[in-house]
Design a protein around this motif. Sequence first.
Motif, short mmCIF file in Angstrom:
data_model
loop_
_atom_site.label_atom_id
_atom_site.label_comp_id
_atom_site.label_asym_id
_atom_site.label_seq_id
_atom_site.Cartn_x
_atom_site.Cartn_y
_atom_site.Cartn_z
N GLN A 12 -5.84 1.63 4.44
CA GLN A 12 -4.43 1.98 4.39
C GLN A 12 -3.73 1.09 3.39
N ARG A 57 2.41 14.04 -10.07
CA ARG A 57 2.38 12.59 -9.98
C ARG A 57 2.09 12.00 -11.37
N VAL A 116 9.59 8.42 -6.19
CA VAL A 116 8.79 7.75 -5.16
C VAL A 116 7.61 7.11 -5.87
N SER A 126 5.95 -1.20 -0.65
CA SER A 126 7.28 -1.60 -0.19
C SER A 126 8.09 -2.12 -1.37
N TYR A 186 4.01 5.14 -5.79
CA TYR A 186 2.81 5.03 -4.97
C TYR A 186 1.85 4.01 -5.57
N GLN A 221 -0.02 -0.01 1.84
CA GLN A 221 1.39 -0.03 2.22
C GLN A 221 2.21 -0.48 1.02
N TRP A 245 -4.46 6.01 -1.31
CA TRP A 245 -3.05 6.04 -1.71
C TRP A 245 -2.17 5.47 -0.61
N GLY A 246 -1.12 4.78 -1.02
CA GLY A 246 -0.10 4.34 -0.09
C GLY A 246 0.87 5.47 0.20
N GLN A 247 1.79 5.21 1.09
CA GLN A 247 2.72 6.25 1.53
C GLN A 247 3.90 6.42 0.58
N GLY A 248 4.08 5.51 -0.33
CA GLY A 248 5.17 5.63 -1.30
C GLY A 248 6.41 4.87 -0.89
N THR A 249 7.13 4.40 -1.90
CA THR A 249 8.41 3.73 -1.67
C THR A 249 9.40 4.29 -2.68
N CYS A 294 2.35 -3.94 -2.89
CA CYS A 294 1.35 -3.09 -2.23
C CYS A 294 0.37 -4.00 -1.50
#
Length: 125
Positions: A2, A44, A92, A6, A94, A4, A115-119, A21
């Motif tokens: 995972q 993307r 967003v 931010s 990623y 993350q 991939w992260g969830q995006g910020t 990240c």
Amino acid sequence: VQLQASGGGLVQAGGSLRLSCAASGRTFKFYAMGWFRQTPGKEREFVAGITWDGRTTFYADSVKGRFTISRDVAKDTMDLQTNSLKPEDTAVYYCAQRGEAYSPPTSRPDDFLFWGQGTLVTVSS
């Protein structure tokens, strides 16, 4: 694995943000990483990439000279320093990790496995 991401937020044009990240489940240490961004209705888009050892970086022409990608191998984190932000940087963002150890970073999203969830970064004019 995972990832993350931010650090996103709302900033005025000309401002800066530092995106971060972090990973859980698998270390960053041996894997090339990248940052991508996406806006609604668009594909993307590659932003920046860094090799597994942090020695080589490369950027999309649209962000070259304004953004800096870096990684801390000891802390197992990756950052994207964004300066001189423009409204067209709104997206967003990623973070992504390649699946094969020691493989090079690329600008193609399909080459990245995790991939992260995006910020969300919003730049106002």
